[in-house]
Design an enzyme around this catalytic site. Structure first.
Site, short mmCIF file in Angstrom:
data_model
loop_
_atom_site.label_atom_id
_atom_site.label_comp_id
_atom_site.label_asym_id
_atom_site.label_seq_id
_atom_site.Cartn_x
_atom_site.Cartn_y
_atom_site.Cartn_z
N SER A 64 0.83 -1.21 0.00
CA SER A 64 0.00 0.00 0.00
C SER A 64 0.86 1.25 0.00
CB SER A 64 -0.89 0.03 1.24
OG SER A 64 -1.70 -1.12 1.30
N1 SAH Z 1 0.59 -5.19 4.37
C1 SAH Z 1 1.15 -5.62 3.12
C2 SAH Z 1 0.17 -5.42 1.99
C3 SAH Z 1 0.13 -6.62 1.12
S1 SAH Z 1 -1.20 -6.68 -0.03
C4 SAH Z 1 2.50 -4.96 2.85
O1 SAH Z 1 2.93 -4.10 3.65
O2 SAH Z 1 3.14 -5.33 1.88
C5 SAH Z 1 -2.34 -7.75 0.76
C6 SAH Z 1 -1.87 -9.12 1.09
O3 SAH Z 1 -2.98 -9.82 1.64
C7 SAH Z 1 -1.40 -9.96 -0.10
O4 SAH Z 1 -0.09 -10.39 0.14
C8 SAH Z 1 -2.39 -11.12 -0.13
O5 SAH Z 1 -1.81 -12.36 -0.53
C9 SAH Z 1 -2.85 -11.18 1.31
N2 SAH Z 1 -4.12 -11.86 1.54
C10 SAH Z 1 -5.26 -11.83 0.80
N3 SAH Z 1 -6.21 -12.59 1.36
C11 SAH Z 1 -5.67 -13.12 2.50
C12 SAH Z 1 -6.14 -14.02 3.51
N4 SAH Z 1 -7.38 -14.53 3.50
N5 SAH Z 1 -5.31 -14.34 4.52
C13 SAH Z 1 -4.05 -13.85 4.58
N6 SAH Z 1 -3.54 -13.02 3.66
C14 SAH Z 1 -4.33 -12.66 2.62
#
Ligand code: SAH
Length: 223
Positions: A74
């Protein structure tokens, strides 16, 4: 040999310096982020170290960036805003992050909360992130490969739960795992998404809609 390596690295250095990060924090402040603890954490965590070298020079732009597997880190503003909402001026004990991704937000959270659990559904992405986080020696951060739409019951309840992917509807398990007074910060919606805050009061859940956002979807199951 060492000389040629330096020559390759040098052009990026200005973009990944402490000064560049300080400018990012000034922009956050100008955009309305007021929580000093959040601003201090964003100043301390080297955001460029969480993305691939080829795009490290864009790490401090106010934009989302690709982290592989079709996922994104993000933009700095949304990370700061969500953690500010999570904290709400409180001292945070235990926090759960759903969606570790590249680990950037988890590293920032680890500076504002006593204990952080972060879960990720994509196993390979999590392994890459584990390797990246290892040298940073963040001792109050635990990672787990699991479906975060079920929360993480083994460490519940949490003073704060922050979800980095958009849910079609708020997962009941996350509400169940909130401690009294705890806050859930979560993007909700499919096409149109809204950032929402849910606070557990005595016997009720207080919901508020904050602003329109754009996140990758929260998916069920692991990969
Ligand atoms: N906080 C992260 C943002 C990553 S984007 C950062 O700082 O990089 C969102 C992430 O959520 C992705 O890696 C995706 O694989 C994960 N995601 C989506 N659905 C999920 C679920 N049900 N459980 C765990 N992770 C999930």
């Amino acid at each position: 040999m060492a000389g040629s390596v330096k020559a390759v690295v040098a052009p990026g250095i200005g973009m990944t310096s402490d000064r560049t990060r300080a400018r990012m924090v000034e922009r956050l402040r100008a955009s309305g982020i007021a929580d000093q603890k959040v601003l201090a954490a964003m100043l301390a965590v080297p955001r460029h170290a969480f993305v691939d070298e080829a795009i490290a020079s864009r790490a401090y732009d106010d934009s989302a960036l690709p982290i592989g597997w079709g996922q994104t880190i993000s933009a700095p503003y949304i990370v700061a805003r969500m953690i500010e909402l999570l904290r709400n001026g409180r001292k945070l004990g235990k926090v759960l992050e759903v969606g570790t991704g590249c680990g950037y937000q988890a590293a920032v959270l680890a500076r504002v909360a006593h204990e952080v659990y972060s879960v990720e559904r994509i196993g390979q992405l999590l392994e890459k992130t584990r390797a990246r986080l290892w040298p940073l020696k963040i001792r109050n951060l635990r990672l787990k490969h699991t479906d975060g739409s079920l929360g993480l019951p083994e460490a519940a309840p949490y003073d704060g739960i922050i979800v980095a992917a958009a849910a079609a509807a708020i997962p009941q398990a996350l509400l169940d795992q909130l401690a009294p007074g705890g806050r859930l910060v979560i993007p909700v919606g499919v096409d149109e998404q809204q950032l929402m805050v849910v606070e557990r009061r005595e016997d009720e859940l207080m919901k508020s809609v904050i602003e329109s956002v754009r996140f990758v979807p929260l998916l069920e199951d692991t990969a």
